[in-house]
Design an enzyme around this catalytic site. Structure first.
Site, mmCIF file in Angstrom:
data_model
loop_
_atom_site.group_PDB
_atom_site.id
_atom_site.type_symbol
_atom_site.label_atom_id
_atom_site.label_comp_id
_atom_site.label_asym_id
_atom_site.label_seq_id
_atom_site.Cartn_x
_atom_site.Cartn_y
_atom_site.Cartn_z
ATOM 1 N NE ARG A 225 38.746 27.569 43.545
ATOM 2 C CZ ARG A 225 38.904 28.757 44.105
ATOM 3 N NH1 ARG A 225 38.370 29.818 43.519
ATOM 4 N NH2 ARG A 225 39.565 28.898 45.221
ATOM 5 C CG HIS A 273 41.730 33.151 39.711
ATOM 6 N ND1 HIS A 273 41.741 31.782 39.712
ATOM 7 C CD2 HIS A 273 41.191 33.520 40.908
ATOM 8 C CE1 HIS A 273 41.238 31.332 40.856
ATOM 9 N NE2 HIS A 273 40.898 32.375 41.594
#
Length: 310
Positions: A225, A273
């Site tokens: 993350r 991502h």
């Protein structure tokens, strides 16, 4: 059949509707913001809902993340107390993540950054061939994703270690566990790969102190993350030469803002991502089974601890 709410900016609702309808033909599938009567909603399949989205869903029994990460669920301050938190643990995603991490490891190991620069300069240069067995890869986080990545990389002959909260027994992978062994794990890691879940304990875990404990010339790979990496500290370590390069798939702000230093930094590769995207067809089996279990009064699979937040 009680209503199922679907909400995400990343996935195609039609694909999920079709995949779940194959498994639950009479499913009442509602796509945000067309919620209808909120009291009908008993199962939510989501990724990053707007603040207050669950207000009025008084019969909500479960909230299931559309990925393995659940930090976005706990970001909601008014999370319904009675709803169980679930996540998808999909072998397809684990395979995709292992492929992406391996790609980054091989790029750094096989001097991809250097040869890319030689090409830009129009230079025909051969560097000494690297030795796989001496390259030490460290995986931060040894859950389903981390374990798959570790075994995939170890199978090619790399010296692989993993660090996690508790010790793991994985063939071909050295296990480091807990805060007491964190520094030793960093000291033996030439390529650091982060696949940790985001919790209060892992926020900012890759900071200046952590980077300084890696060997000079180490590389950083982050597909955990964005909030786990202190971006300014990484930039400073890259500019000083202590860190040789970084591949990043997650960021504190996504999409990565225009003008961010990562876009143009010669030692940083930016990915949007995409390391392990959720697959509707493979993930629907787990979701449908959990819907069946919940409405049958059974314990669902892949329940997330509200206390640990993973």
């Amino acid at each position: 059949m009680p209503a199922v709410l679907f909400r995400t900016d990343n996935d195609n609702p039609d694909q999920w509707r079709e995949a779940l309808a194959k498994r639950i033909p009479d499913i009442d599938f509602r796509v945000w913001p067309d919620v209808g009567n909120k009291e009908d909603i008993e199962f939510a399949l989501v990724w990053k809902v707007p603040a207050g989205a669950y207000d009025g869903m008084t019969n909500l029994k479960a909230i299931c993340s559309l990925g393995q990460g659940v930090d976005h669920i706990f970001a909601e301050p008014n999370l319904p107390e009675g709803a169980q938190i679930l996540r998808i643990v999909d072998p397809w995603m684990a395979q995709a993540m292992a492929e992406w991490v391996l790609l980054q490891v091989l790029r750094f190991h096989r001097q991809g950054m250097e040869y890319e620069q030689f090409q830009r300069e129009g230079r025909w240069v051969k560097l000494p061939a690297p030795e796989t067995a001496t390259k030490r890869v460290g995986i931060l986080g040894m859950g389903a994703l981390g374990a798959q990545a570790a075994t995939t990389i170890a199978a090619l002959g790399f010296d692989v270690a993993g660090w996690s909260r508790t010790r793991k027994e994985i063939a071909g992978v050295t296990s480091f566990a807990g805060e007491a062994e964190f520094d030793a794990f960093l000291a033996r890691t030439d390529i650091l790969c982060c696949l940790l879940p985001l919790t209060p304990e892992t926020t900012d875990i890759i900071d200046a102190e952590t980077l300084a404990k890696l060997p000079k010339g180490a590389f950083v790979v982050n597909s955990g993350r964005g909030a786990q990496l202190v971006e300014e500290d990484l930039l400073a370590a890259l500019d000083s030469g202590h860190i040789a390069g970084a591949s990043l798939d997650v960021f504190r702000t996504e999409p990565l803002p225009e003008g961010h230093p990562f876009w143009t930094h010669p030692k940083v590769q930016v990915w949007p991502h995409v390391s392990a995207q959720t697959n509707a067809e493979s993930g629907a089996d787990q979701v449908a089974e959990n819907i069946r279990r919940i409405f049958a009064g059974e314990t669902p699979n892949n329940v997330v601890s509200r206390e640990r937040k993973y």
